[in-house]
Design a protein around this motif. Structure first.
Motif, PDB file in Angstrom:
ATOM      1  N   ILE B 150       0.878  -1.151   0.000  1.00 26.70           N
ATOM      2  CA  ILE B 150       0.000   0.000   0.000  1.00 26.70           C
ATOM      3  C   ILE B 150       0.917   1.203   0.000  1.00 26.70           C
ATOM      4  O   ILE B 150       1.578   1.492   0.991  1.00 26.70           O
ATOM      5  CB  ILE B 150      -0.922  -0.040   1.221  1.00 26.70           C
ATOM      6  CG1 ILE B 150      -1.876  -1.223   1.035  1.00 26.70           C
ATOM      7  CG2 ILE B 150      -1.674   1.270   1.378  1.00 26.70           C
ATOM      8  CD1 ILE B 150      -2.687  -1.544   2.238  1.00 26.70           C
ATOM      9  N   ASN B 156      -5.587   5.034   0.788  1.00 20.36           N
ATOM     10  CA  ASN B 156      -5.731   4.111   1.914  1.00 20.36           C
ATOM     11  C   ASN B 156      -6.543   4.731   3.039  1.00 20.36           C
ATOM     12  O   ASN B 156      -7.336   4.048   3.686  1.00 20.36           O
ATOM     13  CB  ASN B 156      -4.351   3.688   2.431  1.00 20.36           C
ATOM     14  CG  ASN B 156      -4.430   2.402   3.227  1.00 20.36           C
ATOM     15  OD1 ASN B 156      -4.988   1.412   2.749  1.00 20.36           O
ATOM     16  ND2 ASN B 156      -3.908   2.417   4.438  1.00 20.36           N
ATOM     17  N   LEU B 159     -10.194   4.413   1.998  1.00 21.68           N
ATOM     18  CA  LEU B 159     -10.701   3.044   2.130  1.00 21.68           C
ATOM     19  C   LEU B 159     -10.809   2.629   3.606  1.00 21.68           C
ATOM     20  O   LEU B 159     -11.700   1.865   3.974  1.00 21.68           O
ATOM     21  CB  LEU B 159      -9.809   2.073   1.363  1.00 21.68           C
ATOM     22  CG  LEU B 159      -9.820   2.268  -0.166  1.00 21.68           C
ATOM     23  CD1 LEU B 159      -8.771   1.379  -0.837  1.00 21.68           C
ATOM     24  CD2 LEU B 159     -11.207   1.985  -0.748  1.00 21.68           C
ATOM     25  N   SER B 160      -9.921   3.160   4.439  1.00 25.20           N
ATOM     26  CA  SER B 160     -10.025   2.884   5.877  1.00 25.20           C
ATOM     27  C   SER B 160     -11.276   3.501   6.478  1.00 25.20           C
ATOM     28  O   SER B 160     -11.913   2.906   7.342  1.00 25.20           O
ATOM     29  CB  SER B 160      -8.813   3.454   6.622  1.00 25.20           C
ATOM     30  OG  SER B 160      -7.713   2.629   6.469  1.00 25.20           O
ATOM     31  N   LYS B 238     -11.285  -6.542   3.226  1.00 22.99           N
ATOM     32  CA  LYS B 238     -11.246  -5.123   2.936  1.00 22.99           C
ATOM     33  C   LYS B 238     -10.814  -4.927   1.490  1.00 22.99           C
ATOM     34  O   LYS B 238     -10.136  -5.792   0.920  1.00 22.99           O
ATOM     35  CB  LYS B 238     -10.217  -4.421   3.829  1.00 22.99           C
ATOM     36  CG  LYS B 238     -10.546  -4.357   5.304  1.00 22.99           C
ATOM     37  CD  LYS B 238      -9.430  -3.637   6.065  1.00 22.99           C
ATOM     38  CE  LYS B 238      -9.700  -3.617   7.567  1.00 22.99           C
ATOM     39  NZ  LYS B 238      -8.557  -3.045   8.322  1.00 22.99           N
ATOM     40  N   LYS B 240      -8.318  -2.809  -0.702  1.00 23.87           N
ATOM     41  CA  LYS B 240      -7.126  -1.964  -0.570  1.00 23.87           C
ATOM     42  C   LYS B 240      -6.600  -1.668  -1.969  1.00 23.87           C
ATOM     43  O   LYS B 240      -6.740  -2.505  -2.874  1.00 23.87           O
ATOM     44  CB  LYS B 240      -6.028  -2.706   0.211  1.00 23.87           C
ATOM     45  CG  LYS B 240      -6.387  -3.053   1.646  1.00 23.87           C
ATOM     46  CD  LYS B 240      -6.085  -1.891   2.554  1.00 23.87           C
ATOM     47  CE  LYS B 240      -6.279  -2.191   4.014  1.00 23.87           C
ATOM     48  NZ  LYS B 240      -6.331  -0.944   4.806  1.00 23.87           N
ATOM     49  N   VAL B 242      -3.620  -1.807  -4.101  1.00 17.61           N
ATOM     50  CA  VAL B 242      -2.349  -2.523  -3.953  1.00 17.61           C
ATOM     51  C   VAL B 242      -1.497  -2.342  -5.209  1.00 17.61           C
ATOM     52  O   VAL B 242      -1.976  -2.518  -6.329  1.00 17.61           O
ATOM     53  CB  VAL B 242      -2.598  -4.027  -3.702  1.00 17.61           C
ATOM     54  CG1 VAL B 242      -1.283  -4.788  -3.587  1.00 17.61           C
ATOM     55  CG2 VAL B 242      -3.427  -4.214  -2.431  1.00 17.61           C
ATOM     56  N   PRO B 259      -7.171  -2.181  -7.219  1.00 17.18           N
ATOM     57  CA  PRO B 259      -7.803  -2.490  -5.935  1.00 17.18           C
ATOM     58  C   PRO B 259      -7.835  -4.007  -5.762  1.00 17.18           C
ATOM     59  O   PRO B 259      -7.906  -4.747  -6.745  1.00 17.18           O
ATOM     60  CB  PRO B 259      -9.223  -1.941  -6.080  1.00 17.18           C
ATOM     61  CG  PRO B 259      -9.226  -1.096  -7.289  1.00 17.18           C
ATOM     62  CD  PRO B 259      -8.119  -1.573  -8.169  1.00 17.18           C
ATOM     63  N   ILE B 268      -0.938  -6.653   4.859  1.00 18.59           N
ATOM     64  CA  ILE B 268      -1.414  -5.331   4.459  1.00 18.59           C
ATOM     65  C   ILE B 268      -2.848  -5.055   4.925  1.00 18.59           C
ATOM     66  O   ILE B 268      -3.305  -3.921   4.863  1.00 18.59           O
ATOM     67  CB  ILE B 268      -1.307  -5.116   2.930  1.00 18.59           C
ATOM     68  CG1 ILE B 268      -1.992  -6.237   2.157  1.00 18.59           C
ATOM     69  CG2 ILE B 268       0.148  -4.984   2.517  1.00 18.59           C
ATOM     70  CD1 ILE B 268      -2.029  -5.992   0.649  1.00 18.59           C
ATOM     71  N   TYR B 269      -3.546  -6.096   5.405  1.00 14.84           N
ATOM     72  CA  TYR B 269      -4.906  -5.901   5.924  1.00 14.84           C
ATOM     73  C   TYR B 269      -4.910  -4.851   7.042  1.00 14.84           C
ATOM     74  O   TYR B 269      -5.824  -4.048   7.154  1.00 14.84           O
ATOM     75  CB  TYR B 269      -5.448  -7.231   6.441  1.00 14.84           C
ATOM     76  CG  TYR B 269      -6.873  -7.203   6.954  1.00 14.84           C
ATOM     77  CD1 TYR B 269      -7.942  -7.456   6.091  1.00 14.84           C
ATOM     78  CD2 TYR B 269      -7.162  -6.942   8.297  1.00 14.84           C
ATOM     79  CE1 TYR B 269      -9.249  -7.450   6.555  1.00 14.84           C
ATOM     80  CE2 TYR B 269      -8.461  -6.924   8.764  1.00 14.84           C
ATOM     81  CZ  TYR B 269      -9.507  -7.179   7.891  1.00 14.84           C
ATOM     82  OH  TYR B 269     -10.801  -7.167   8.347  1.00 14.84           O
ATOM     83  N   ASP B 272      -3.732   0.668   7.943  1.00 15.97           N
ATOM     84  CA  ASP B 272      -4.937   1.497   7.867  1.00 15.97           C
ATOM     85  C   ASP B 272      -4.581   2.974   7.812  1.00 15.97           C
ATOM     86  O   ASP B 272      -3.419   3.351   7.876  1.00 15.97           O
ATOM     87  CB  ASP B 272      -5.845   1.203   9.058  1.00 15.97           C
ATOM     88  CG  ASP B 272      -6.521  -0.154   8.912  1.00 15.97           C
ATOM     89  OD1 ASP B 272      -6.872  -0.519   7.770  1.00 15.97           O
ATOM     90  OD2 ASP B 272      -6.673  -0.855   9.921  1.00 15.97           O
TER      91      ASP B 272
END
Lengths: 403, 403
Positions: B150, B156, B159-160, B238, B240, B242, B259, B268-269, B272
């Motif tokens: 990420i 990010n 998306l968080s 989730k 992300k 990437v 994505p 990477i999960y 955040d």
């Protein structure tokens, strides 16, 4: 540029890994010329010609073609003999022997300077995670405030079995031994010495200060009981064995190895199983987290390979921070908040707590949560070693008592 | 050794950070001599003497005392002019301009060689995380298999907000803009170009190959709809953004920005908010994870400071991997497993899927999960840009179709 011609001392787990890694890394232009072992007749798991193996150190020291010595033997005193002889003869060394390096670093730095040779040892701290090189080169300024981490895979594996697999401490220890994540005699790992030696090396490259092993408080995980584990579970925290060096003011720092209650919000909470994780905190870049396999044959060997190639390109540690005008001073005069569990030992009467936050008393177990100085933990160490006592750190921030 | 005397181009967020960081890092022995900006009359958030500021580039280029140029301006073409002029004049440069570097890296490498000067740019990829230096120096062998991460804090963060704070995409974007985590025009970040440029730079240092921006599939997060978000939530994953470069065989690799549905077990999960995280996977050391602040004034500036000091100690990138005998070839002829959501666009008829695993059809939304070649995504790009279409990667492992 000529190729790297290695004289290898040691063909145990890591030595075998080095043989394997060199054969895979085709562009590294490295070859092993000779391997010195204690017992040449011992069967090995890697395919090396018999003629390559010797029991005689001088077969390596006196081979004019060998331009680098790699030392990965288990015996720290023999390792020191080999490494200091190599450096004195003007041959550079890559070593993975944390105990030897942590005990003898000042002499080894002196030898490097005197003979204008290089000793690299990134593999000695956290295996494949490039902690030393990054502290030396990238975090090479006085913005660094703290290095804190899980530096020992064996004890972390055991604690993971407890907290992620609901095993008892004794079950977990047995699982670790059965699966090869702990030695048959695990004391070096679980009593915190492996973490301690790594922390000493890290501190030299983080803050430019060498502190002797005996001057650092080191408390392992062997005292942790089911009661402590249940206490942690109820609070939804894990117990981790944490090594840390922390600047507590512009000119003072402290360091120690101790089990710690770790909440879910912390980076090291998720460092499970045999993994290592290191948090580097600085004044301007906040927290950086590095995570990976801290031990094992191939991870450690690939770190050794990186050092071999770095040396080949002229890299050496500068130990820049040791020459700063205002190198910080080591102190143990700092206040910690700790949990101490006990049964018969008169903890409250024996230890000079500055304040008590909580007292729990029952027939089977008692605990105190209170503030105490690190230097008082050191001076009362024999009490903390009593069978019925365990100590777990809670503090995240320290108060510098001299400020 | 003389001290570092900096000519600074740019006094925006990062430039101001550099002024601050240099004032804090007392042992770095660096000082800013002159600052060139577009508008000298503009008020600044840092305290620098008026006489230090100029609008005239030659005030820096022709100052014989200046031994390093630091370039942190926003305009990539002006940045290229400045950096190439500096290198041509024999002055080394530290730069944070990812777009400029990613677009012009081959010329910049040539200029460094021709004039025997150094251009360092660790800050250009992931701010304070030392990705470039580690790829260049520590992972400096052919064991490296994959770099995945990420790389963009703004997308990010958005998306968080969606996955950790249950905001809609539009709410999340607004929050990001309001809190300063996204620009008023966020397209550079959310369309994936920021990640793309960082990935290009990373790939040069990871595998020794430069790939042009236009040749790389880049799909941002702007198409993500509530339907996609709900789909991900139901599956407990989730989404992300990437960026990845992956060796798919000994002599071939692929790379793209897309994505991705990320399961909880992946490193990477947990990356955040505005943080960046990079996973480096190698043949012998498995996965290493580096995590930290990827952007921001002080984190980026502290990375610039590291490069300044490294240059002062003679460090330059060797671009060793570009000289390997068997540099891997870039290919897009790889099979990916993707989720494509659509309404009216005839996806099934338009895209050459190799196989279909799932089809969902409803009045308001349809999706397909199937296998398709990356090169076919590229050649059918205009379909994927339709308003009613979104594309999310599922594949973790790729099949090299030429093997």
């Amino acid at each position: 540029m000529s190729s790297i011609k290695v004289g290898l001392f040691g063909l145990g787990t890591v030595g075998e890994g080095i043989v394997n890694v060199i054969s895979k890394a085709r562009n590294a232009d490295a070859e092993i010329k000779r391997i010195c072992v204690r017992d040449a007749s011992k069967p090995r798991n890697v395919n090396v010609p018999k003629s390559m193996i010797t029991e005689n150190r001088s077969d390596i020291f006196e081979d004019p073609e060998i331009n680098l010595i790699v030392e990965v033997i288990n015996d720290p005193e023999a390792a020191f003999e080999i490494v200091s002889e190599a450096l004195s003869r003007g041959i550079s060394v890559v070593s993975g022997s944390k105990t030897m390096i942590a005990r003898h670093l000042p002499e080894l730095i002196e030898l490097q300077r005197k003979h204008n040779v290089s000793l690299l040892y990134d593999a000695s701290s956290c295996g494949s995670i490039p902690v030393i090189r990054n502290l030396e080169e990238y975090y090479d300024n006085d913005l660094l405030l703290e290095v804190k981490g899980i530096l020992n895979g064996s004890s972390n594996f055991i604690l993971s079995r407890v907290f992620d697999h609901n095993e008892s401490y004794d079950q977990a220890l047995q699982t670790a031994i059965d699966l090869g994540f702990a030695e048959a005699d695990p004391s070096f790992d679980i009593e915190g010495y492996d973490s301690l030696y790594k922390l000493i090396i890290i501190t030299v490259h983080a803050l430019g200060v060498y502190v002797k092993p005996n001057d650092i408080f080191t408390y392992g995980i062997t005292h942790i009981s089911d009661f402590d584990i249940n206490y942690a579970r109820e609070k939804r925290v894990k117990i981790k064995l944490v090594a840390q060096v922390v600047k507590i003011s512009d000119n003072r720092f402290t360091m120690f190895v101790m089990p710690e209650f770790v909440t879910k919000s912390r980076y090291i909470y998720s460092v499970d199983d045999e993994y290592n994780g290191v948090v580097i905190r600085g004044e301007c870049y906040d927290r950086q987290f590095m995570f990976g396999k801290g031990a094992g044959s191939l991870p450690t060997a690939s770190s050794i390979l990186s050092d071999m190639v770095a040396h080949h390109h002229g890299y050496k540690y500068d130990y820049k921070k040791m020459g700063y005008a205002d190198v910080p001073q080591y102190t143990t005069d700092v206040l910690l908040k700790v949990y101490i569990r006990f049964l018969e030992t008169p903890i409250l009467e024996s230890l000079p707590f500055i304040s008590i936050q909580e007292r729990y008393i029952s027939k089977s177990n008692n605990y105190i949560i209170g503030e105490i100085k690190l230097c008082d933990l050191i001076s009362h160490r024999e009490i903390l070693d009593h069978q019925d006592v365990s100590l777990i750190n809670i503090s995240r921030f320290f108060e510098d008592l001299d400020q």
